[in-house]
Design a protein around this motif. Structure first.
Motif, mmCIF file in Angstrom:
data_model
loop_
_atom_site.group_PDB
_atom_site.id
_atom_site.type_symbol
_atom_site.label_atom_id
_atom_site.label_comp_id
_atom_site.label_asym_id
_atom_site.label_seq_id
_atom_site.Cartn_x
_atom_site.Cartn_y
_atom_site.Cartn_z
ATOM 1 N N UNK A 198 0.862 -1.184 0.000
ATOM 2 C CA UNK A 198 0.000 0.000 0.000
ATOM 3 C C UNK A 198 0.896 1.232 0.000
ATOM 4 N N UNK A 199 0.753 2.077 -1.011
ATOM 5 C CA UNK A 199 1.686 3.182 -1.217
ATOM 6 C C UNK A 199 0.979 4.532 -1.209
ATOM 7 N N UNK A 200 1.706 5.532 -0.750
ATOM 8 C CA UNK A 200 1.210 6.914 -0.752
ATOM 9 C C UNK A 200 2.420 7.825 -0.830
ATOM 10 N N UNK A 201 2.551 8.583 -1.933
ATOM 11 C CA UNK A 201 3.689 9.473 -2.128
ATOM 12 C C UNK A 201 4.809 8.790 -2.884
ATOM 13 N N UNK A 202 5.760 9.617 -3.335
ATOM 14 C CA UNK A 202 6.913 9.112 -4.093
ATOM 15 C C UNK A 202 8.207 9.560 -3.444
ATOM 16 N N UNK A 203 9.115 8.608 -3.298
ATOM 17 C CA UNK A 203 10.453 8.928 -2.836
ATOM 18 C C UNK A 203 11.254 9.557 -3.967
ATOM 19 N N UNK A 204 12.020 10.590 -3.616
ATOM 20 C CA UNK A 204 12.788 11.322 -4.620
ATOM 21 C C UNK A 204 14.235 11.463 -4.188
ATOM 22 N N UNK A 205 15.106 11.633 -5.167
ATOM 23 C CA UNK A 205 16.520 11.885 -4.923
ATOM 24 C C UNK A 205 16.882 13.242 -5.513
ATOM 25 N N UNK A 206 17.968 13.807 -5.028
ATOM 26 C CA UNK A 206 18.428 15.119 -5.496
ATOM 27 C C UNK A 206 19.330 14.913 -6.709
ATOM 28 N N UNK A 207 18.920 15.464 -7.848
ATOM 29 C CA UNK A 207 19.712 15.361 -9.070
ATOM 30 C C UNK A 207 20.540 16.613 -9.319
ATOM 31 N N UNK A 208 19.998 17.773 -8.972
ATOM 32 C CA UNK A 208 20.734 19.021 -9.122
ATOM 33 C C UNK A 208 20.090 20.088 -8.251
ATOM 34 N N UNK A 209 20.857 21.143 -7.996
ATOM 35 C CA UNK A 209 20.310 22.271 -7.245
ATOM 36 C C UNK A 209 20.750 22.355 -5.804
ATOM 37 N N UNK A 210 21.808 21.622 -5.426
ATOM 38 C CA UNK A 210 22.289 21.685 -4.049
ATOM 39 C C UNK A 210 22.656 23.129 -3.701
ATOM 40 N N UNK A 211 22.140 23.578 -2.562
ATOM 41 C CA UNK A 211 22.373 24.954 -2.130
ATOM 42 C C UNK A 211 21.284 25.919 -2.525
#
Length: 286
Positions: A258-271
């Motif tokens: 049972x799922x709700x929401x999506x996990x994401x990773x940082x690809x660009x934009x640090x800072x």
């Protein structure tokens, strides 16, 4: 041209894993997600992480961030203040399948946790993610990208659509239950402008800031444990939230979880700085 667009409607961080969240208007993006998110964690005497799954009243530990410290408050407890420059001896801790070094926050914090949590046979320590520690998300989902996170359940950022919560609440009301708020699901970024659970099918979110582009890769649906059943205001647990979600959110690609929401990773934009009201663009995954 992007497939869809919308805005950030809410943002949250959870400085101490599985304790109360803080709703924020803006945050700096780091390699491990929003600044200060899941940077601290409560462990037992063996260094094993603890959550509301085992101790529901952890949700009443309320963090506050000042310019120089983390403050913790809880019912009938004095306020505990920990300076940002406080880092004690390193100790081995385990969060899910990962074992790493974290910095102990001292005996005063430990005594505060022992007094409040008061679980027979357990002693508690507050630890902070060490400056030189490294924890990576599963490459089974990141397409071999080295994606960092701290003490989250495995990924830097959790994204959910407001409409997903609206649909759940409509179903709860039809069954005679009370509505719930987004804190049940502990997202970092809530977005508006899309249909319910559209986040399941997006590849990336692109956000244009004054200083450059932020790109978040949406890599894995978020299987839900029983925590959404816990009322963050009463710490009482009932079954209607997960029971209702189970009727329409068991995803075949997640082996029926049972799922709700999506996990994401940082690809660009640090800072870069993200803020409520900021627009985004997104494309559907191929």
């Amino acid at each position: 041209m992007a497939d869809c667009n919308g805005i950030i409607s809410q943002m949250f961080i959870y400085p101490v894993k599985s304790c109360a969240g803080i709703e924020i208007n803006q945050a700096t993006l780091t390699a491990t997600g929003l600044a200060f998110d899941r940077e601290w964690m409560i462990v037992d005497q063996d260094g094993l992480f603890l959550t509301q799954r085992q101790i529901p009243h952890m949700v009443w530990i309320t963090p506050e961030l000042t310019s120089h410290s983390l403050k913790l408050k809880a019912p009938d407890q004095p306020t505990l203040e920990i300076e940002f420059n406080q880092r004690g001896a390193s100790r081995s801790v385990t969060v899910w399948r990962d074992t790493l070094l974290a910095d102990d926050m001292g005996d005063e914090a430990a005594a505060w946790l022992d007094q409040y949590l008061a679980v027979p046979g357990k002693r508690f320590r507050l630890v902070r993610f060490a400056k030189d520690a490294k924890r990576l998300s599963s490459k089974d989902w990141t397409k071999e990208i080295d994606a960092a996170n701290m003490f989250s359940d495995g990924f830097a950022v959790l994204v959910a659509t407001q409409r997903s919560l609206d649909i759940l609440n409509e179903r709860l009301l039809k069954q005679g239950h009370e509505t719930v708020d987004m804190l049940r699901f502990r997202p970092n970024i809530v977005i508006e402008g899309l249909e319910a659970h559209t986040e399941d099918n997006l590849s990336e979110l692109h956000l244009h800031t004054a200083s450059g582009l932020v790109a978040l890769g949406l890599v894995k649906p978020c299987p839900r444990c029983p925590i959404p059943n816990i009322d963050p205001y009463t710490a009482n647990s009932t079954h209607e939230v997960m029971d209702t979600l189970a009727t329409y959110r068991a995803l075949a690609r997640m082996d029926g979880a049972v799922c709700f929401g999506m996990n994401a990773i940082v690809l660009s934009g640090i800072g870069q700085t993200l803020h409520v009201g900021q627009g985004f663009e997104a494309d559907y995954a191929i």
